[in-house]
Design an enzyme around this catalytic site. Structure first.
Site, PDB file in Angstrom:
ATOM      1  N   CYS A 132       0.856  -1.192   0.000  1.00 12.21           N
ATOM      2  CA  CYS A 132       0.000   0.000   0.000  1.00 12.21           C
ATOM      3  C   CYS A 132       0.899   1.251   0.000  1.00 12.21           C
ATOM      4  O   CYS A 132       1.750   1.400  -0.871  1.00 12.21           O
ATOM      5  CB  CYS A 132      -0.943  -0.061   1.198  1.00 12.21           C
ATOM      6  SG  CYS A 132      -2.239   1.198   1.224  1.00 12.21           S
ATOM      7  N   ASP A 201      -7.914  -4.165  -7.904  1.00 14.49           N
ATOM      8  CA  ASP A 201      -7.518  -3.115  -6.961  1.00 14.49           C
ATOM      9  C   ASP A 201      -8.128  -1.788  -7.391  1.00 14.49           C
ATOM     10  O   ASP A 201      -7.749  -1.220  -8.418  1.00 14.49           O
ATOM     11  CB  ASP A 201      -5.991  -3.002  -6.917  1.00 14.49           C
ATOM     12  CG  ASP A 201      -5.478  -2.095  -5.807  1.00 14.49           C
ATOM     13  OD1 ASP A 201      -6.231  -1.203  -5.361  1.00 14.49           O
ATOM     14  OD2 ASP A 201      -4.324  -2.273  -5.403  1.00 14.49           O
ATOM     15  N   HIS A 233      -7.155  -4.851  -3.545  1.00  9.42           N
ATOM     16  CA  HIS A 233      -6.190  -4.122  -2.734  1.00  9.42           C
ATOM     17  C   HIS A 233      -6.051  -4.830  -1.382  1.00  9.42           C
ATOM     18  O   HIS A 233      -6.995  -5.424  -0.883  1.00  9.42           O
ATOM     19  CB  HIS A 233      -6.666  -2.677  -2.530  1.00  9.42           C
ATOM     20  CG  HIS A 233      -5.626  -1.782  -1.943  1.00  9.42           C
ATOM     21  ND1 HIS A 233      -4.509  -1.392  -2.634  1.00  9.42           N
ATOM     22  CD2 HIS A 233      -5.525  -1.204  -0.714  1.00  9.42           C
ATOM     23  CE1 HIS A 233      -3.767  -0.609  -1.875  1.00  9.42           C
ATOM     24  NE2 HIS A 233      -4.355  -0.493  -0.700  1.00  9.42           N
TER      25      HIS A 233
END
Length: 283
Positions: A132, A201, A233
């Site tokens: 991330c 994502d 994600h």
């Protein structure tokens, strides 16, 4: 391999402000060999700082023979404690992500790298990884020549140039004037990079991933680009992932990381000869 866990507090100075940054250390040990030396890896966390899933990821890598140093990225604003995986924690992490300056992020890399290199048990060969926000920070760490191998999990804000203070998303393939955004500095990378994304994502859409791939290629970076059809994600987060954790794909991605780190960080390659590799076109 056994692991010893500790931490160190180091001073960082950016934008005229000095703060203390905690680095969480996960060190492999071999009984009877106190002078064993290992490569180092900087592990950058998601927007929640060093949480349980990040710690478990650090232990996995350290257990394969790497010294892991995980900095607490939001030392500019708070202590080293992790934020909660809830709405207030998410909102706070996202706010600090764009308040913290690129200069401060870069200083974190410099100080963490220096700390690893100061350890007598570190071979001096360094890598970086993260997920991330941390995936982006790992890619940005690769701009430093001391980082020779980088594996980035679903790196956010690279394609939009929205890490640190910004005036809004900019997904142009043309760099803004005097840009200090990661996307526009990729030609500085001298090591090898692997980018890992899920096609589902929503934080990094198809066009964003295509832009990152295009810019890496234009910059001449040695890189691999992995996209998984059903991954979303945060698919490697094994806690409060909102139904997105995929252990099967996570296992595959860990093998990608191990292959690259093992080949680049553990093998003494010597100096490259600079020759272009000619691949024979055969069936």
């Amino acid at each position: 391999m056994l692991i010893k866990e500790s931490h160190a507090d180091v001073q960082t100075t950016a934008n005229g402000k000095t703060t203390s940054m905690r680095i969480f250390l996960f060190h492999p040990t071999i009984p009877g060999y106190p002078n064993a030396r290992f490569p180092g890896v900087v592990l950058f966390s998601e927007i929640y700082q060093v949480t349980g899933p990040v710690v478990r990821f650090a232990r996995q890598i350290a257990g394969q023979g790497y010294i892991i140093a995980a900095p607490s990225s939001y030392h500019d604003f708070t202590g080293p404690e992790p934020l909660a995986y809830d709405v207030p924690g998410t909102d706070q992490g996202n706010e600090w992500k764009i308040t913290k300056t690129l200069e401060s992020y870069d200083e974190d890399v410099t100080q963490t790298v220096s700390y690893l290199l100061s350890l007598p048990t570190c071979t001096g060969r360094l890598g970086a990884t993260g997920m991330c926000l941390g995936g982006h920070l790992a890619l940005r760490a690769a701009l430093q020549p001391k980082i020779s191998s980088t594996v980035c999990y679903f790196a956010t804000d690279v394609h939009a140039r929205t890490l640190g203070p910004n005036s809004g998303a900019n997904t142009s393939s043309t760099a803004p004037p005097d840009s200090n955004h990661t996307l526009d500095l990729l030609s500085r990378i001298t090591g090898e990079v692997s980018m890992i994304f899920g096609i589902k994502d929503t934080h990094v859409p198809d066009a964003g991933r295509d832009l990152i791939r295009q810019k890496l290629r234009e910059a001449g970076v040695v890189f691999s680009f992995h996209e998984f059809a059903w991954a979303q994600h945060a698919f490697i987060r094994d806690e409060l992932s909102k139904g997105r954790y995929d252990p099967a794909i996570t296992k595959i991605c860990f093998e990608v990381l191990m292959e690259q780190f093992g080949r680049v960080l553990k093998t003494e390659l010597g100096d490259g000869d600079g020759k272009k590799q000619e691949v024979e076109h055969v069936c």
